[in-house]
Design a protein around this motif. Structure first.
Motif, PDB file in Angstrom:
ATOM      1  N   ALA A  19       8.484  61.411 -50.174  1.00 29.55           N
ATOM      2  CA  ALA A  19       7.936  62.682 -50.635  1.00 29.55           C
ATOM      3  C   ALA A  19       8.356  63.828 -49.721  1.00 29.55           C
ATOM      4  CB  ALA A  19       6.409  62.589 -50.711  1.00 29.55           C
ATOM      5  N   ILE A  20       8.315  63.598 -48.394  1.00 32.27           N
ATOM      6  CA  ILE A  20       8.732  64.637 -47.462  1.00 32.27           C
ATOM      7  C   ILE A  20      10.206  64.972 -47.667  1.00 32.27           C
ATOM      8  CG2 ILE A  20       9.362  64.983 -45.037  1.00 32.27           C
ATOM      9  CD1 ILE A  20       6.692  64.266 -44.158  1.00 32.27           C
ATOM     10  N   GLY A  21      11.026  63.960 -47.915  1.00 30.86           N
ATOM     11  CA  GLY A  21      12.448  64.204 -48.146  1.00 30.86           C
ATOM     12  C   GLY A  21      12.680  65.166 -49.296  1.00 30.86           C
ATOM     13  N   LYS A  22      11.908  65.014 -50.351  1.00 33.47           N
ATOM     14  CA  LYS A  22      12.060  65.888 -51.516  1.00 33.47           C
ATOM     15  C   LYS A  22      11.695  67.325 -51.184  1.00 33.47           C
ATOM     16  CE  LYS A  22      10.944  62.011 -54.550  1.00 33.47           C
ATOM     17  NZ  LYS A  22       9.887  61.393 -55.384  1.00 33.47           N
ATOM     18  N   VAL A  60      11.203  74.403 -43.178  1.00 31.67           N
ATOM     19  CA  VAL A  60      11.574  73.872 -41.873  1.00 31.67           C
ATOM     20  C   VAL A  60      10.977  72.499 -41.595  1.00 31.67           C
ATOM     21  CG1 VAL A  60      11.943  76.132 -40.840  1.00 31.67           C
ATOM     22  CG2 VAL A  60       9.658  75.116 -40.782  1.00 31.67           C
ATOM     23  N   ALA A  61       9.987  72.086 -42.395  1.00 31.54           N
ATOM     24  CA  ALA A  61       9.341  70.795 -42.167  1.00 31.54           C
ATOM     25  C   ALA A  61       8.493  70.455 -43.386  1.00 31.54           C
ATOM     26  CB  ALA A  61       8.477  70.838 -40.904  1.00 31.54           C
ATOM     27  N   GLY A  62       7.836  69.312 -43.330  1.00 32.61           N
ATOM     28  CA  GLY A  62       6.944  68.903 -44.406  1.00 32.61           C
ATOM     29  C   GLY A  62       5.759  68.130 -43.850  1.00 32.61           C
ATOM     30  N   ILE A  63       4.629  68.248 -44.521  1.00 33.27           N
ATOM     31  CA  ILE A  63       3.435  67.464 -44.193  1.00 33.27           C
ATOM     32  C   ILE A  63       3.207  66.482 -45.328  1.00 33.27           C
ATOM     33  CG2 ILE A  63       0.922  67.528 -43.961  1.00 33.27           C
ATOM     34  CD1 ILE A  63       1.065  70.120 -42.579  1.00 33.27           C
ATOM     35  N   SER A  64       2.843  65.255 -44.987  1.00 30.58           N
ATOM     36  CA  SER A  64       2.583  64.282 -46.037  1.00 30.58           C
ATOM     37  C   SER A  64       1.328  63.463 -45.764  1.00 30.58           C
ATOM     38  CB  SER A  64       3.772  63.329 -46.196  1.00 30.58           C
ATOM     39  OG  SER A  64       3.870  62.450 -45.084  1.00 30.58           O
ATOM     40  N   ILE A  65       0.778  62.952 -46.849  1.00 29.06           N
ATOM     41  CA  ILE A  65      -0.318  61.982 -46.807  1.00 29.06           C
ATOM     42  C   ILE A  65       0.243  60.692 -47.384  1.00 29.06           C
ATOM     43  CG2 ILE A  65      -2.601  61.367 -47.678  1.00 29.06           C
ATOM     44  CD1 ILE A  65      -3.100  64.377 -48.111  1.00 29.06           C
ATOM     45  N   SER A  66       0.123  59.612 -46.652  1.00 28.61           N
ATOM     46  CA  SER A  66       0.591  58.317 -47.161  1.00 28.61           C
ATOM     47  C   SER A  66      -0.522  57.287 -47.037  1.00 28.61           C
ATOM     48  CB  SER A  66       1.842  57.852 -46.405  1.00 28.61           C
ATOM     49  OG  SER A  66       1.629  57.860 -45.014  1.00 28.61           O
ATOM     50  N   GLY A 119      10.703  59.040 -34.687  1.00 35.05           N
ATOM     51  CA  GLY A 119      12.092  59.018 -34.257  1.00 35.05           C
ATOM     52  C   GLY A 119      12.955  58.072 -35.071  1.00 35.05           C
ATOM     53  N   GLN A 120      12.356  57.372 -36.059  1.00 35.23           N
ATOM     54  CA  GLN A 120      13.119  56.465 -36.905  1.00 35.23           C
ATOM     55  C   GLN A 120      13.348  57.121 -38.264  1.00 35.23           C
ATOM     56  OE1 GLN A 120      14.513  53.445 -36.151  1.00 35.23           O
ATOM     57  NE2 GLN A 120      15.467  53.643 -38.159  1.00 35.23           N
ATOM     58  N   PRO A 121      14.569  57.598 -38.567  1.00 31.24           N
ATOM     59  CA  PRO A 121      14.819  58.332 -39.812  1.00 31.24           C
ATOM     60  C   PRO A 121      14.638  57.460 -41.061  1.00 31.24           C
ATOM     61  CG  PRO A 121      16.577  58.676 -38.208  1.00 31.24           C
ATOM     62  CD  PRO A 121      15.759  57.521 -37.716  1.00 31.24           C
ATOM     63  N   GLU A 122      14.247  58.119 -42.149  1.00 29.54           N
ATOM     64  CA  GLU A 122      14.117  57.460 -43.446  1.00 29.54           C
ATOM     65  C   GLU A 122      14.874  58.274 -44.488  1.00 29.54           C
ATOM     66  OE1 GLU A 122      10.023  56.845 -44.398  1.00 29.54           O
ATOM     67  OE2 GLU A 122       9.853  55.074 -43.117  1.00 29.54           O
TER      68      GLU A 122
END
Length: 259
Positions: A141-144, A216-222, A132-135
């Motif tokens: 990476a998800i933003g891209k 519609v969305a993104g999956i990431s590994i961090s 719930g905290q936007p970045e």
């Protein structure tokens, strides 16, 4: 004393009817909303302006409207997961078992990345992402990947509103460079964040598509940068893409353009 024609309850009912009319629809013109709700065009336009300002609806071109993720932010207080999270969760679990790192699910909200699901790494050094905290989109990476579904015009318009701030020495702070990065991400099918938000953290992400082939969305590994080397990213690329494709196909994506 004559009764005022203005009724807060009536206005609220009209606004809720408008949100319900938008639910489950991709993008709707005000004239179509007026027809489906029985409201006047002027009434619809006033309500949309308020809902847009408050983030409950979104519009990329100023002519067509859809529900905004502010609706999700409210719904996030309800214990039950939303549909996207429920669909993605098994794939997130499978990916987390393979990579043993932090796995995230994010969407575009109010021109930023909103994380709506996460699985923590079992390793001793962990990351903490606040749901719930936007970045920012430009240094994640998800933003891209979330921007790869936009047309050239939509992307240029979106990027023009970004306030680029250097988070680290690796942050992209030039609009043209960022647009080029998003287009490369679209060609590659995944994105990387090489310490652009935090020098200690690296990330890689892939897009989730729906049946209309919209992102519609993104999956990431961090993970900490010391663990997520370029070699490790190459190793995890296939599991990441497979997880994103699995969610996409569950949402109706045909996969005909997938490798």
């Amino acid at each position: 004393m004559p009764q005022s024609p203005y009724s807060p309850v009536t206005t609220l009912r009209k606004a809720l009817n408008l949100l319900e009319a938008l639910a489950g629809r991709e993008s709707v013109r005000p004239v179509d909303l007026a027809h489906s709700t029985g409201l006047s065009r002027s009434n619809v336009n006033r309500l949309l302006a308020t809902l847009l300002e408050m983030g409950y609806v979104e519009s990329r071109d100023g002519k067509n409207y859809q529900l905004g993720y502010k609706v999700f932010v409210l719904g996030n207080s309800v214990p039950r997961r939303n549909q996207l999270s429920a669909i993605a969760y098994p794939h997130l679990v499978s990916l987390a078992e393979v990579c043993r790192e932090h796995v995230n699910l994010g969407v575009l909200y109010n021109q930023k990345v909103l994380y709506i699901e996460e699985l923590e790494s079992p390793r001793s050094v962990r990351l903490s992402i606040e749901l719930g905290q936007p970045e920012p989109v430009y240094c994640t990476a998800i933003g891209k990947v979330l921007l790869t579904g936009m047309t050239d015009f939509e992307l240029a318009s979106f990027v023009s509103s970004i306030d680029f701030q250097p988070r680290t020495k690796n942050t992209i702070t030039n609009a043209n460079d960022f647009i080029a990065c998003v287009k490369k991400t679209g060609r590659d099918g995944y994105a990387m964040d090489m310490g652009e938000l935090s020098e200690e953290i690296r990330c890689m992400a892939a897009p989730i598509m729906d049946r209309d082939e919209r992102v519609v969305a993104g999956i990431s590994i961090s993970a900490p940068a010391m663990r997520l080397s370029e070699e490790k990213m190459t190793e995890l690329r296939s599991p990441l893409l497979q997880a994103a494709l699995g969610v996409s196909m569950t949402m109706g994506y045909s996969g005909r353009n997938a490798d």
